[in-house]
Design an enzyme around this catalytic site. Sequence first.
Site, mmCIF file in Angstrom:
data_model
loop_
_atom_site.group_PDB
_atom_site.id
_atom_site.type_symbol
_atom_site.label_atom_id
_atom_site.label_comp_id
_atom_site.label_asym_id
_atom_site.label_seq_id
_atom_site.Cartn_x
_atom_site.Cartn_y
_atom_site.Cartn_z
ATOM 1 C CD GLU A 25 -1.599 -2.342 1.842
ATOM 2 O OE1 GLU A 25 -0.376 -2.580 2.018
ATOM 3 O OE2 GLU A 25 -2.485 -3.172 2.132
ATOM 4 C CE LYS A 55 5.924 -0.956 -6.545
ATOM 5 N NZ LYS A 55 7.271 -0.470 -6.852
ATOM 6 C CB ILE A 104 24.985 -3.415 -17.086
ATOM 7 C CG1 ILE A 104 26.069 -2.336 -17.002
ATOM 8 C CG2 ILE A 104 25.163 -4.400 -15.949
ATOM 9 C CD1 ILE A 104 27.484 -2.817 -17.274
ATOM 10 C CD1 TRP A 124 20.615 -9.567 -3.049
ATOM 11 C CD2 TRP A 124 20.267 -9.273 -5.226
ATOM 12 N NE1 TRP A 124 21.384 -8.508 -3.438
ATOM 13 C CE2 TRP A 124 21.191 -8.299 -4.773
ATOM 14 C CE3 TRP A 124 19.910 -9.267 -6.574
ATOM 15 C CZ2 TRP A 124 21.748 -7.346 -5.620
ATOM 16 C CZ3 TRP A 124 20.456 -8.310 -7.414
ATOM 17 C CH2 TRP A 124 21.368 -7.358 -6.931
ATOM 18 C CD GLU A 130 23.388 -7.762 -0.617
ATOM 19 O OE1 GLU A 130 23.254 -7.105 -1.652
ATOM 20 O OE2 GLU A 130 22.561 -8.587 -0.224
ATOM 21 C CG HIS A 171 27.364 -5.510 -13.526
ATOM 22 N ND1 HIS A 171 27.842 -4.232 -13.643
ATOM 23 C CD2 HIS A 171 26.193 -5.405 -12.836
ATOM 24 C CE1 HIS A 171 26.996 -3.395 -13.064
ATOM 25 N NE2 HIS A 171 25.989 -4.088 -12.558
ATOM 26 C CG HIS A 188 21.965 4.470 -9.037
ATOM 27 N ND1 HIS A 188 21.256 3.303 -9.086
ATOM 28 C CD2 HIS A 188 23.251 4.120 -8.867
ATOM 29 C CE1 HIS A 188 22.081 2.294 -8.940
ATOM 30 N NE2 HIS A 188 23.299 2.762 -8.805
HETATM 31 C C1 LIG Z 1 19.785 -4.475 -8.917
HETATM 32 N N1 LIG Z 1 19.101 -4.570 -7.662
HETATM 33 C C2 LIG Z 1 18.411 -5.696 -7.305
HETATM 34 C C3 LIG Z 1 18.499 -6.150 -5.990
HETATM 35 N N2 LIG Z 1 17.836 -7.252 -5.605
HETATM 36 C C4 LIG Z 1 17.110 -7.929 -6.492
HETATM 37 N N3 LIG Z 1 16.487 -9.028 -6.113
HETATM 38 N N4 LIG Z 1 16.991 -7.532 -7.768
HETATM 39 C C5 LIG Z 1 17.622 -6.417 -8.214
HETATM 40 O O1 LIG Z 1 17.485 -6.061 -9.381
HETATM 41 N N5 LIG Z 1 19.244 -5.488 -5.091
HETATM 42 C C6 LIG Z 1 20.081 -4.388 -5.473
HETATM 43 C C7 LIG Z 1 19.568 -3.674 -6.623
HETATM 44 C C8 LIG Z 1 18.545 -2.598 -6.224
HETATM 45 N N6 LIG Z 1 17.295 -3.102 -5.870
HETATM 46 C C9 LIG Z 1 16.202 -3.082 -6.684
HETATM 47 C C10 LIG Z 1 15.125 -3.761 -6.187
HETATM 48 C C11 LIG Z 1 13.925 -3.743 -6.883
HETATM 49 C C12 LIG Z 1 13.825 -3.085 -8.074
HETATM 50 C C13 LIG Z 1 12.531 -3.033 -8.790
HETATM 51 O O2 LIG Z 1 12.459 -2.400 -9.821
HETATM 52 N N7 LIG Z 1 11.464 -3.647 -8.254
HETATM 53 C C14 LIG Z 1 10.159 -3.554 -8.843
HETATM 54 C C15 LIG Z 1 9.504 -4.924 -8.892
HETATM 55 C C16 LIG Z 1 10.216 -5.836 -9.820
HETATM 56 C C17 LIG Z 1 9.357 -7.059 -10.092
HETATM 57 O O3 LIG Z 1 9.506 -8.053 -9.455
HETATM 58 N N8 LIG Z 1 8.433 -6.924 -11.007
HETATM 59 C C18 LIG Z 1 7.481 -7.973 -11.359
HETATM 60 C C19 LIG Z 1 6.113 -7.662 -10.744
HETATM 61 C C20 LIG Z 1 5.780 -6.238 -10.970
HETATM 62 C C21 LIG Z 1 4.499 -5.754 -10.295
HETATM 63 O O4 LIG Z 1 4.536 -5.176 -9.245
HETATM 64 N N9 LIG Z 1 3.408 -5.922 -10.972
HETATM 65 C C22 LIG Z 1 2.210 -5.225 -10.641
HETATM 66 C C23 LIG Z 1 1.331 -5.209 -11.869
HETATM 67 C C24 LIG Z 1 2.101 -4.710 -13.068
HETATM 68 C C25 LIG Z 1 1.720 -3.346 -13.512
HETATM 69 O O5 LIG Z 1 0.588 -3.150 -13.918
HETATM 70 O O6 LIG Z 1 2.600 -2.436 -13.453
HETATM 71 C C26 LIG Z 1 1.493 -5.901 -9.488
HETATM 72 O O7 LIG Z 1 1.756 -7.089 -9.205
HETATM 73 O O8 LIG Z 1 0.696 -5.215 -8.842
HETATM 74 C C27 LIG Z 1 7.368 -8.060 -12.868
HETATM 75 O O9 LIG Z 1 7.982 -7.250 -13.577
HETATM 76 O O10 LIG Z 1 6.709 -8.988 -13.315
HETATM 77 C C28 LIG Z 1 9.278 -2.627 -8.031
HETATM 78 O O11 LIG Z 1 8.418 -1.981 -8.657
HETATM 79 O O12 LIG Z 1 9.408 -2.533 -6.804
HETATM 80 C C29 LIG Z 1 14.938 -2.415 -8.594
HETATM 81 C C30 LIG Z 1 16.133 -2.424 -7.888
HETATM 82 N N1 LIG Z 2 22.226 -7.622 -15.841
HETATM 83 C C1 LIG Z 2 21.569 -6.908 -14.783
HETATM 84 C C2 LIG Z 2 22.543 -6.524 -13.719
HETATM 85 C C3 LIG Z 2 21.995 -5.646 -12.663
HETATM 86 S S1 LIG Z 2 22.996 -5.532 -11.294
HETATM 87 C C4 LIG Z 2 20.889 -5.687 -15.334
HETATM 88 O O1 LIG Z 2 21.362 -5.182 -16.325
HETATM 89 O O2 LIG Z 2 19.879 -5.239 -14.784
HETATM 90 ZN ZN LIG Z 3 24.240 -3.640 -11.453
#
Ligand SMILES: CN1c2c(nc(N)[nH]c2=O)NC[C@@H]1CNc1ccc(C(=O)N[C@@H](CCC(=O)N[C@@H](CCC(=O)N[C@@H](CCC(=O)O)C(=O)O)C(=O)O)C(=O)O)cc1
Ligand SMILES: N[C@@H](CCS)C(=O)O
Ligand SMILES: [Zn+2]
Length: 823
Positions: free
Chosen positions: A29, A31, A500, A630, A674, A710, A763
Amino acid sequence: MTTDPTTTRRPAFPGGTILGYPRIGRRRELKKAVESFWSGRSDAVDLEIAAGTLRRDTVRRLAALGLDPDDGSVPGSFSYYDQVLDVVALLGAVPARFADLIDPDDGSLEPEGYFTVARGRGEDAPLEMTKWFDTNYHYLVPEISESTPISFADHRIVREYAEAKEAGVTTRPVLVGPVTFLALSKAADDAGEGFHPLDRLDDVVAAYAELLRALAAVGAPWVQLDEPVLVTDTGDLDPERLRAAVATAYRALATDLVPADPAQDDADGDTETEAERPAILVATPFGGLQAPGRPAGGPDDALALLAATDVEAIAIDLVRGAVPTGAGPGGTVPGLATKTLVAGVVDGHNVWRSDLAARLEVAESLRPLGAGAVTVGTSTSLLHVPHDVDDETFDDGPDAGRLALDPRLRDWLAFADQKVGEVTVLARAVAEGREAVAEALAASSAAAASRRAATGVVVPAVRDRLARLSDGDFARGAHDERVAAQRARLGLPALPTTTIGSFPQTTDIRTARAAWAKGELDDAAYTTAMRAEVERVVRLQEDLGLDVLVHGEPERNDMVQYFAEQLDGFATTALGWVQSYGSRCVRPPILWGDVSRPEAMTVEWSQYAQSLTDKPVKGMLTGPVTILAWSFVRDDQPLGDTANQVALALRDEVADLEAAGIGVVQVDEPALRELLPLRRADQDDYLRWSVGSFRLATAGAAAATQVHTHLCYSEFGEVVGAIDGLDADVTSLEAARSRMEIVPELADAGYSRGVGPGVYDIHSPRVPSTAEVTELLRLAVKSIDPSLVWVNPDCGLKTRGYAEVEPALRHLVAAAREVRAAI
Ligand SMILES: CN1c2c(nc(N)[nH]c2=O)NC[C@@H]1CNc1ccc(C(=O)N[C@@H](CCC(=O)N[C@@H](CCC(=O)N[C@@H](CCC(=O)O)C(=O)O)C(=O)O)C(=O)O)cc1
Ligand SMILES: N[C@@H](CCS)C(=O)O
Ligand SMILES: [Zn+2]
């Protein structure tokens, strides 16, 4: 005023407590409310209403789950974005470039200002983001100088205490402690030579003292100050300085202010003393306060240090940290007799159901330390785990209402709500004896036994393959031979350009995936949509003139979850969201059994992308350490063994990519830094197995296959040796914000493989100009042999939009051409 040591206080939190609770909301909620506010779809009032509802629901829920609603056992740990940024706001300590965001009347940051400091505006870069200890949570790094304004500027914490009280719950406000806040801060650009943020300790402590007075004035019986910096010995801070800071801060906050005595609460919870502050709980999550092998009571014993202060309670992490020892008579810890020790025996960092009998023994083993009282808590805040395992059903789509988790697995798990239950059971056992909770103890032992014996936890074929490994499986051929073979195969120019891996995850992509998940789009239509995206991304990269292409990763929901969904030994959740930073969340997979790969995971996507172009396309994998970092990992075997299982699955994927004609394979390890242990004594072992698992994943590659890795989201100074040890042909690293700081460090360490220091800070929405990128590249080629240098952004582009990415990449290619011509 010094606390009278003979005062007998009521033990703190006799029913148990937790150090913090997820704040994103059971259905994310927060977010949704925050992102809606950012986009202008709602206003500050809507946001406050949504956040207030979430906060009230949370504290009532924690009370309903069994935490005492009247004695400060329920933490008030809400944040709109980040707990470190909250202290910046509390103190009004914003960098000069954001000074105009401070409200001139009351010194506070209104919601817009708060989020602007987090996200930047125009040319004003946001605060830098970095890992929170060894978690996948990222905090914002405060920038402090001699002239940073510091006062008790923002009263949000006091308002939220009153709001919860109004809702019927007496909370314990939680905030990052003053020493950790300053230790994690960096010197702002305008700071003088030799300045350290801790130079401002007196000012910060004075502001905290004001906050404590304000909390006492509204009757708050407790406050929690988190000081996790005390469990590390790996920072660059002089340990002596840190100890002095603890003594100074807690003398001012605990000794010099008259404490509230929660024992004197009246029926309404209002204290009747002339209290100047609430009772103080100092929490020290993420590790032990005593370094392994160091003498109790010695100069680096942080438990002894805290015990010597006048705080009323100390929470220690007994999951990551060992049971401490005391140097006083009979093994007691001097000073602890007047304090409550909160035994952090319920793991706040992982999702396994506790073996309650075993955890109880650990809590009971604290008795010889001579604390005034012992109660039970979580080892860390529950911020790092999802809300509720009982929620694990699909919300919508064809599977709506169906259990997302195997019921067997469900019985082995505890998310935040279940952990609250465990804490209350254990606290009761500590207070009343184990007979009082015999049934719960037996049920948890049965679950632990069922997990040990379950099919899939130990898979003989996986174990046999691991047992047959020899040193040769961890080593590739000579590096110079690989360089020659790859040069002949790839024919790349000097300063080759690449990205990347991920390209923007557009709304179209996410909407298509959401429709697929709901059953509104079938498999074929979803695949067609993703292939169209791959083609678009390949064509764009050709148009941009990049040298080594990627397929863009549109098919990946998350780089770790995507692999976990395809590997045996992992489970994934429907609603197990955990905050990673700001409004961004992840659903960490649960690694519960031996890992193997039933079939190829990425080959079709890479092969398809390669079929569209003559330029090399990188196969794109996530490395074993990052997959573990993760995920929620199994706790029944050494992490290194689990890493090697994942590595073998990836090794097979590398072989399949090679067989499909892919000549460049990138294995991302952004989390390598990490997981680096917070104590030096533990680091060598970690680096041995983590580097080993990467090598196991990649060493099967032929000499002519170029292996990339990477790394990002970290400072790499401490892992320069490990980067070399990975033996990747090319390593791309986040470097733009630090202006290539890592490149001379690598050169000094004799690094002689390819290196792609990031020249575009992904970023930030800012588009760097060609001149800026050229300048960074020149810095890089000045410090290291230009023939080793690659040109790439800091990290993947998935969180950015095309409006920024396209021009930024055009500038990147132009800069590479300019510098190429000059070398
Ligand atoms: C690179 N990073 C990551 C980390 N950890 C990970 N496990 N993955 C990473 O990429 N750690 C370090 C860094 C920085 N951290 C993050 C973490 C999260 C995000 C990010 O962008 N998160 C998205 C969710 C990503 C995801 O799982 N998407 C799914 C589901 C999407 C969703 O919410 N769907 C909606 C409906 C869709 C719509 O209509 O938009 C829902 O379910 O309600 C997917 O793509 O299918 C986030 O938004 O939080 C980035 C860096
Ligand atoms: N191949 C991944 C690395 C993120 S750390 C990307 O491009 O999102
Ligand atoms: Zn990266």
